[in-house]
Every structure is written in C-alpha cells, then in structure tokens.
Design a protein around this motif. Structure first.
Motif, PDB file in Angstrom:
ATOM      1  N   GLU A  10      27.713  53.987  -9.175  1.00  0.00           N
ATOM      2  CA  GLU A  10      27.810  56.270  -8.601  1.00  0.00           C
ATOM      3  C   GLU A  10      25.975  56.652  -9.300  1.00  0.00           C
ATOM      4  O   GLU A  10      25.811  57.262  -8.040  1.00  0.00           O
ATOM      5  CB  GLU A  10      28.343  56.242 -10.562  1.00  0.00           C
ATOM      6  N   ASP A  11      25.408  55.467  -9.742  1.00  0.00           N
ATOM      7  CA  ASP A  11      23.786  56.332  -9.890  1.00  0.00           C
ATOM      8  C   ASP A  11      22.781  55.249  -8.906  1.00  0.00           C
ATOM      9  O   ASP A  11      21.658  56.062  -8.835  1.00  0.00           O
ATOM     10  CB  ASP A  11      23.369  56.210 -11.621  1.00  0.00           C
ATOM     11  N   GLY A  12      23.207  54.406  -8.711  1.00  0.00           N
ATOM     12  CA  GLY A  12      22.002  53.938  -7.825  1.00  0.00           C
ATOM     13  C   GLY A  12      21.292  53.090  -8.620  1.00  0.00           C
ATOM     14  O   GLY A  12      20.473  53.224  -7.710  1.00  0.00           O
ATOM     15  N   ASP A  13      21.432  53.090  -9.977  1.00  0.00           N
ATOM     16  CA  ASP A  13      19.826  52.560 -10.396  1.00  0.00           C
ATOM     17  C   ASP A  13      20.572  50.658 -10.756  1.00  0.00           C
ATOM     18  O   ASP A  13      20.202  50.246 -11.838  1.00  0.00           O
ATOM     19  CB  ASP A  13      20.119  53.407 -11.600  1.00  0.00           C
ATOM     20  N   PRO A  14      20.105  49.775  -9.651  1.00  0.00           N
ATOM     21  CA  PRO A  14      19.452  48.528 -10.386  1.00  0.00           C
ATOM     22  C   PRO A  14      19.302  48.283 -11.454  1.00  0.00           C
ATOM     23  O   PRO A  14      19.619  47.255 -11.682  1.00  0.00           O
ATOM     24  CB  PRO A  14      19.677  48.215  -7.932  1.00  0.00           C
ATOM     25  N   ASP A  15      18.148  48.452 -11.472  1.00  0.00           N
ATOM     26  CA  ASP A  15      17.437  48.129 -12.740  1.00  0.00           C
ATOM     27  C   ASP A  15      18.034  48.189 -13.711  1.00  0.00           C
ATOM     28  O   ASP A  15      18.294  47.221 -15.241  1.00  0.00           O
ATOM     29  CB  ASP A  15      15.707  48.467 -13.408  1.00  0.00           C
ATOM     30  N   ARG A  16      18.861  49.481 -13.937  1.00  0.00           N
ATOM     31  CA  ARG A  16      19.269  49.576 -15.722  1.00  0.00           C
ATOM     32  C   ARG A  16      20.241  49.009 -15.656  1.00  0.00           C
ATOM     33  O   ARG A  16      20.842  48.419 -16.425  1.00  0.00           O
ATOM     34  CB  ARG A  16      20.231  50.955 -15.537  1.00  0.00           C
ATOM     35  N   ALA A  17      21.379  48.959 -14.250  1.00  0.00           N
ATOM     36  CA  ALA A  17      22.393  47.461 -14.308  1.00  0.00           C
ATOM     37  C   ALA A  17      21.981  46.494 -14.405  1.00  0.00           C
ATOM     38  O   ALA A  17      22.663  45.815 -15.103  1.00  0.00           O
ATOM     39  CB  ALA A  17      22.578  47.578 -12.084  1.00  0.00           C
ATOM     40  N   HIS A  18      20.803  46.189 -13.759  1.00  0.00           N
ATOM     41  CA  HIS A  18      20.648  44.698 -14.497  1.00  0.00           C
ATOM     42  C   HIS A  18      19.713  44.441 -15.846  1.00  0.00           C
ATOM     43  O   HIS A  18      20.522  43.804 -16.622  1.00  0.00           O
ATOM     44  CB  HIS A  18      19.481  44.510 -13.506  1.00  0.00           C
ATOM     45  N   ARG A  19      19.830  45.333 -16.498  1.00  0.00           N
ATOM     46  CA  ARG A  19      19.329  45.347 -18.182  1.00  0.00           C
ATOM     47  C   ARG A  19      20.557  45.444 -18.829  1.00  0.00           C
ATOM     48  O   ARG A  19      20.931  44.656 -19.539  1.00  0.00           O
ATOM     49  CB  ARG A  19      18.144  46.580 -18.599  1.00  0.00           C
ATOM     50  N   LEU A  20      21.368  46.190 -18.598  1.00  0.00           N
ATOM     51  CA  LEU A  20      22.937  46.078 -19.144  1.00  0.00           C
ATOM     52  C   LEU A  20      23.304  45.190 -19.385  1.00  0.00           C
ATOM     53  O   LEU A  20      24.496  44.687 -19.848  1.00  0.00           O
ATOM     54  CB  LEU A  20      23.602  47.299 -18.736  1.00  0.00           C
ATOM     55  N   ALA A  21      23.890  44.940 -17.547  1.00  0.00           N
ATOM     56  CA  ALA A  21      24.218  43.569 -17.422  1.00  0.00           C
ATOM     57  C   ALA A  21      23.703  41.956 -18.734  1.00  0.00           C
ATOM     58  O   ALA A  21      24.225  41.495 -19.556  1.00  0.00           O
ATOM     59  CB  ALA A  21      24.740  43.152 -16.115  1.00  0.00           C
ATOM     60  N   ALA A  22      22.017  42.228 -18.561  1.00  0.00           N
ATOM     61  CA  ALA A  22      21.772  41.402 -19.587  1.00  0.00           C
ATOM     62  C   ALA A  22      21.964  41.392 -20.825  1.00  0.00           C
ATOM     63  O   ALA A  22      22.391  40.169 -21.748  1.00  0.00           O
ATOM     64  CB  ALA A  22      20.322  41.525 -19.003  1.00  0.00           C
ATOM     65  N   GLU A  23      22.003  42.367 -20.975  1.00  0.00           N
ATOM     66  CA  GLU A  23      22.654  42.365 -22.447  1.00  0.00           C
ATOM     67  C   GLU A  23      24.368  41.994 -22.862  1.00  0.00           C
ATOM     68  O   GLU A  23      24.753  41.704 -23.799  1.00  0.00           O
ATOM     69  CB  GLU A  23      22.499  44.270 -23.339  1.00  0.00           C
ATOM     70  N   GLY A  24      25.084  42.429 -21.401  1.00  0.00           N
ATOM     71  CA  GLY A  24      26.353  42.383 -21.795  1.00  0.00           C
ATOM     72  C   GLY A  24      26.247  40.235 -22.310  1.00  0.00           C
ATOM     73  O   GLY A  24      27.326  39.883 -22.437  1.00  0.00           O
ATOM     74  N   ILE A  25      25.709  39.637 -21.281  1.00  0.00           N
ATOM     75  CA  ILE A  25      25.489  37.987 -20.829  1.00  0.00           C
ATOM     76  C   ILE A  25      25.271  37.598 -22.381  1.00  0.00           C
ATOM     77  O   ILE A  25      25.880  36.630 -22.945  1.00  0.00           O
ATOM     78  CB  ILE A  25      24.470  38.069 -19.594  1.00  0.00           C
ATOM     79  N   ARG A  26      24.238  37.983 -22.739  1.00  0.00           N
ATOM     80  CA  ARG A  26      23.636  37.353 -24.218  1.00  0.00           C
ATOM     81  C   ARG A  26      25.322  38.096 -24.839  1.00  0.00           C
ATOM     82  O   ARG A  26      25.337  36.786 -25.927  1.00  0.00           O
ATOM     83  CB  ARG A  26      22.469  38.641 -24.593  1.00  0.00           C
ATOM     84  N   ALA A  28      28.546  37.938 -24.461  1.00  0.00           N
ATOM     85  CA  ALA A  28      29.647  37.108 -23.813  1.00  0.00           C
ATOM     86  C   ALA A  28      29.251  35.516 -24.056  1.00  0.00           C
ATOM     87  O   ALA A  28      29.859  35.333 -25.115  1.00  0.00           O
ATOM     88  CB  ALA A  28      29.334  37.687 -23.115  1.00  0.00           C
ATOM     89  N   ARG A  29      28.330  35.542 -24.556  1.00  0.00           N
ATOM     90  CA  ARG A  29      27.093  33.883 -24.791  1.00  0.00           C
ATOM     91  C   ARG A  29      27.970  33.972 -26.529  1.00  0.00           C
ATOM     92  O   ARG A  29      27.766  32.483 -26.809  1.00  0.00           O
ATOM     93  CB  ARG A  29      25.903  33.991 -24.982  1.00  0.00           C
ATOM     94  N   HIS A  30      27.422  34.582 -27.257  1.00  0.00           N
ATOM     95  CA  HIS A  30      27.231  34.903 -28.619  1.00  0.00           C
ATOM     96  C   HIS A  30      28.343  34.237 -28.527  1.00  0.00           C
ATOM     97  O   HIS A  30      29.011  34.395 -29.470  1.00  0.00           O
ATOM     98  CB  HIS A  30      26.726  36.111 -29.304  1.00  0.00           C
ATOM     99  N   VAL A  31      29.086  35.359 -28.395  1.00  0.00           N
ATOM    100  CA  VAL A  31      31.207  35.030 -28.709  1.00  0.00           C
ATOM    101  C   VAL A  31      31.912  34.125 -27.978  1.00  0.00           C
ATOM    102  O   VAL A  31      32.859  33.977 -28.402  1.00  0.00           O
ATOM    103  CB  VAL A  31      31.979  36.028 -28.804  1.00  0.00           C
ATOM    104  N   HIS A  32      31.216  33.230 -26.829  1.00  0.00           N
ATOM    105  CA  HIS A  32      31.525  32.354 -26.201  1.00  0.00           C
ATOM    106  C   HIS A  32      32.812  32.460 -25.636  1.00  0.00           C
ATOM    107  O   HIS A  32      33.567  32.076 -24.959  1.00  0.00           O
ATOM    108  CB  HIS A  32      32.137  30.710 -26.737  1.00  0.00           C
ATOM    109  N   ASN A  33      32.630  34.110 -24.205  1.00  0.00           N
ATOM    110  CA  ASN A  33      33.676  34.203 -23.826  1.00  0.00           C
ATOM    111  C   ASN A  33      32.834  34.035 -21.942  1.00  0.00           C
ATOM    112  O   ASN A  33      32.046  34.784 -21.931  1.00  0.00           O
ATOM    113  CB  ASN A  33      33.673  35.592 -24.169  1.00  0.00           C
TER     114      ASN A  33
END
Length: 89
Positions: A10-26, A28-33
């Motif tokens: 929707e926003d066309g903001d790949p940098d923000r998407a990348h940062r948000l995904a990195a937080e989600g990955i962190r 997910a790893r913490h909860v082993h998902n």
C-alpha cells in the motif's frame, strides 16, 4: 509481519517493511515460531527486491521456499503468503 507487507503493497516503503519484518523475525525467534520467522524473512526478501537488491532478496525468498519444501513450515497461511511474495518478487 502484516504491517511490513502492507508497507510494501500500500505505501511502497520497502525500507520500513524491512525494519518491521526484522522486528517480527526477532520476536518469532524468541518464541521459537519457525512459521512466523520464515514469513518475516519472506517479507524482507520482497522488500529487498522492491528496493533494488534483487540477488539478496531472492536468496531470502529461496531460503523460505526451501524450508517450505522441506516441510519445516506447518501454518498454511504463512506458506501461502510466502509463496505469493516469491511470485510477486
């Protein structure tokens, strides 16, 4: 992950998407998902492709799809979204 993918679609903001995904990955790893972790990696891959880092982005998307083929992911929504991100890339 959802907000990250919406940043791309929707926003066309790949940098923000990348940062948000990195937080989600962190998280997910913490909860082993693994499903959410790989979904985050796929959002990062698509965001990298969208920002012009095609080789690096496709490597991440390939990593996710290898995990899918290997049977590591179980959540069908995560699998479907990851496949869609690969096609979109």
């Amino acid at each position: 992950m959802r907000e990250g993918s919406l940043c791309l679609m929707e926003d066309g903001d790949p940098d923000r998407a990348h940062r948000l995904a990195a937080e989600g990955i962190r998280i997910a790893r913490h909860v082993h998902n693994i499903d959410l972790e790989m979904l985050g990696v796929s959002v990062q891959g698509l965001s990298l492709v969208a920002s012009g880092a095609i080789s690096e982005g496709m490597r991440r998307l390939d990593e996710v799809n290898a995990a899918i083929v290997a049977g590591e992911l179980k959540d069908l929504v995560a699998i479907a979204l990851a496949c869609c991100y690969m096609i979109a890339a």
